[in-house]
Motif scaffolding. Structure first.
Motif, PDB file in Angstrom:
ATOM      1  N   SER A  18       0.829  -1.211   0.000  1.00  8.14           N
ATOM      2  CA  SER A  18       0.000   0.000   0.000  1.00  8.14           C
ATOM      3  C   SER A  18       0.863   1.261   0.000  1.00  8.14           C
ATOM      4  CB  SER A  18      -0.955   0.011   1.192  1.00  8.14           C
ATOM      5  OG  SER A  18      -0.281   0.241   2.411  1.00  8.14           O
ATOM      6  N   GLN A  40      -6.856   9.563  -1.701  1.00  4.74           N
ATOM      7  CA  GLN A  40      -7.826   9.414  -0.613  1.00  4.74           C
ATOM      8  C   GLN A  40      -8.095   7.942  -0.307  1.00  4.74           C
ATOM      9  OE1 GLN A  40     -11.105  11.655  -2.176  1.00  4.74           O
ATOM     10  NE2 GLN A  40     -10.312  13.601  -1.415  1.00  4.74           N
ATOM     11  N   VAL A  41      -8.289   7.147  -1.328  1.00  4.96           N
ATOM     12  CA  VAL A  41      -8.613   5.732  -1.136  1.00  4.96           C
ATOM     13  C   VAL A  41      -7.394   4.948  -0.647  1.00  4.96           C
ATOM     14  CG1 VAL A  41      -9.349   3.627  -2.314  1.00  4.96           C
ATOM     15  CG2 VAL A  41     -10.457   5.801  -2.841  1.00  4.96           C
ATOM     16  N   GLY A  43      -4.602   6.138   0.508  1.00  7.44           N
ATOM     17  CA  GLY A  43      -4.104   6.717   1.750  1.00  7.44           C
ATOM     18  C   GLY A  43      -4.846   6.205   2.968  1.00  7.44           C
ATOM     19  N   MET A  44      -6.149   6.061   2.875  1.00  7.99           N
ATOM     20  CA  MET A  44      -6.932   5.522   3.995  1.00  7.99           C
ATOM     21  C   MET A  44      -6.566   4.069   4.249  1.00  7.99           C
ATOM     22  SD  MET A  44      -9.101   5.767   6.402  1.00  7.99           S
ATOM     23  CE  MET A  44     -10.079   7.222   6.205  1.00  7.99           C
ATOM     24  N   ALA A  45      -6.486   3.283   3.190  1.00  6.79           N
ATOM     25  CA  ALA A  45      -6.115   1.868   3.343  1.00  6.79           C
ATOM     26  C   ALA A  45      -4.722   1.747   3.955  1.00  6.79           C
ATOM     27  CB  ALA A  45      -6.169   1.160   1.997  1.00  6.79           C
ATOM     28  N   HIS A  46      -3.798   2.551   3.469  1.00  2.00           N
ATOM     29  CA  HIS A  46      -2.435   2.516   4.002  1.00  2.00           C
ATOM     30  C   HIS A  46      -2.413   2.943   5.473  1.00  2.00           C
ATOM     31  CE1 HIS A  46       1.829   2.900   4.473  1.00  2.00           C
ATOM     32  NE2 HIS A  46       1.683   4.172   4.794  1.00  2.00           N
ATOM     33  N   GLY A  47      -3.179   3.939   5.824  1.00  2.00           N
ATOM     34  CA  GLY A  47      -3.234   4.386   7.213  1.00  2.00           C
ATOM     35  C   GLY A  47      -3.725   3.296   8.150  1.00  2.00           C
ATOM     36  N   VAL A  48      -4.767   2.594   7.744  1.00  2.00           N
ATOM     37  CA  VAL A  48      -5.295   1.492   8.562  1.00  2.00           C
ATOM     38  C   VAL A  48      -4.256   0.377   8.666  1.00  2.00           C
ATOM     39  CG1 VAL A  48      -7.039  -0.335   8.631  1.00  2.00           C
ATOM     40  CG2 VAL A  48      -7.715   2.018   8.099  1.00  2.00           C
TER      41      VAL A  48
END
Length: 92
Positions: A18, A40-41, A43-48
Protein backbone atom coordinates in the motif's frame (compact mmCIF):
# COMPACT_ATOMS: atom_id res chain seq x y z
CA UNK A 1 4.49 -20.49 12.44
CA UNK A 2 1.25 -19.77 14.24
CA UNK A 3 -1.74 -17.66 13.23
CA UNK A 4 -0.55 -14.42 14.87
CA UNK A 5 2.83 -14.57 13.14
CA UNK A 6 1.16 -15.34 9.81
CA UNK A 7 -1.28 -12.47 10.36
CA UNK A 8 1.55 -10.03 11.05
CA UNK A 9 3.40 -11.28 7.99
CA UNK A 10 0.33 -10.62 5.80
CA UNK A 11 -0.22 -7.18 7.36
CA UNK A 12 3.46 -6.37 6.83
CA UNK A 13 3.32 -7.29 3.15
CA UNK A 14 0.03 -5.43 2.57
CA UNK A 15 1.34 -2.35 4.38
CA UNK A 16 4.47 -2.32 2.22
CA UNK A 17 2.46 -2.73 -0.99
CA UNK A 18 0.00 0.00 0.00
CA UNK A 19 2.89 2.37 0.73
CA UNK A 20 4.50 1.65 -2.63
CA UNK A 21 1.17 2.13 -4.44
CA UNK A 22 0.64 5.39 -2.56
CA UNK A 23 4.09 6.71 -3.44
CA UNK A 24 4.41 5.26 -6.94
CA UNK A 25 0.92 5.54 -8.36
CA UNK A 26 -1.44 7.65 -6.24
CA UNK A 27 0.89 10.57 -5.58
CA UNK A 28 1.89 11.00 -9.25
CA UNK A 29 -1.79 10.82 -10.22
CA UNK A 30 -2.55 13.58 -7.74
CA UNK A 31 0.33 15.93 -8.47
CA UNK A 32 1.02 15.30 -12.15
CA UNK A 33 -2.44 14.53 -13.54
CA UNK A 34 -4.56 16.36 -10.95
CA UNK A 35 -6.47 13.21 -9.83
CA UNK A 36 -6.54 13.29 -6.01
CA UNK A 37 -9.17 10.55 -5.57
CA UNK A 38 -6.65 7.71 -5.56
CA UNK A 39 -4.68 9.29 -2.71
CA UNK A 40 -7.83 9.41 -0.61
CA UNK A 41 -8.61 5.73 -1.14
CA UNK A 42 -5.10 4.31 -1.01
CA UNK A 43 -4.10 6.72 1.75
CA UNK A 44 -6.93 5.52 4.00
CA UNK A 45 -6.11 1.87 3.34
CA UNK A 46 -2.43 2.52 4.00
CA UNK A 47 -3.23 4.39 7.21
CA UNK A 48 -5.30 1.49 8.56
CA UNK A 49 -2.61 -1.02 7.57
CA UNK A 50 0.10 1.15 9.14
CA UNK A 51 -1.75 1.22 12.46
CA UNK A 52 -2.28 -2.56 12.30
CA UNK A 53 1.44 -2.97 11.52
CA UNK A 54 2.52 -0.91 14.53
CA UNK A 55 0.13 -2.76 16.87
CA UNK A 56 1.18 -6.10 15.38
CA UNK A 57 4.86 -5.24 15.78
CA UNK A 58 4.33 -4.63 19.48
CA UNK A 59 2.52 -7.96 19.85
CA UNK A 60 5.33 -9.70 17.96
CA UNK A 61 7.84 -8.10 20.34
CA UNK A 62 6.02 -9.69 23.25
CA UNK A 63 5.48 -13.03 21.51
CA UNK A 64 8.95 -13.46 19.99
CA UNK A 65 10.87 -11.79 22.85
CA UNK A 66 12.33 -9.07 20.65
CA UNK A 67 14.52 -6.50 22.32
CA UNK A 68 13.44 -2.87 22.29
CA UNK A 69 16.13 -2.29 19.67
CA UNK A 70 14.63 -4.91 17.37
CA UNK A 71 11.20 -3.39 17.84
CA UNK A 72 12.70 0.01 16.98
CA UNK A 73 14.19 -1.38 13.76
CA UNK A 74 10.88 -3.01 12.82
CA UNK A 75 9.06 0.28 13.51
CA UNK A 76 11.63 2.23 11.48
CA UNK A 77 11.06 -0.21 8.63
CA UNK A 78 7.40 0.80 8.62
CA UNK A 79 8.25 4.27 7.30
CA UNK A 80 10.68 3.12 4.59
CA UNK A 81 9.22 2.13 1.21
CA UNK A 82 10.59 -1.44 1.16
CA UNK A 83 11.19 -1.66 4.91
CA UNK A 84 8.34 -4.00 5.90
CA UNK A 85 9.60 -6.57 3.38
CA UNK A 86 13.00 -6.45 5.10
CA UNK A 87 11.53 -6.66 8.60
CA UNK A 88 9.27 -9.55 7.66
CA UNK A 89 12.14 -11.54 6.13
CA UNK A 90 14.71 -10.81 8.84
CA UNK A 91 12.68 -10.95 12.05
CA UNK A 92 9.87 -13.44 11.40
Amino acid sequence: MDISTKSFKVISILEAISFLVLLGIAMPLKYIWDMPQMVQVVGMAHGVLFILYVIGAYFMKEKLNWSWGTLGIVMLCSVLPFGPFYAERKYL
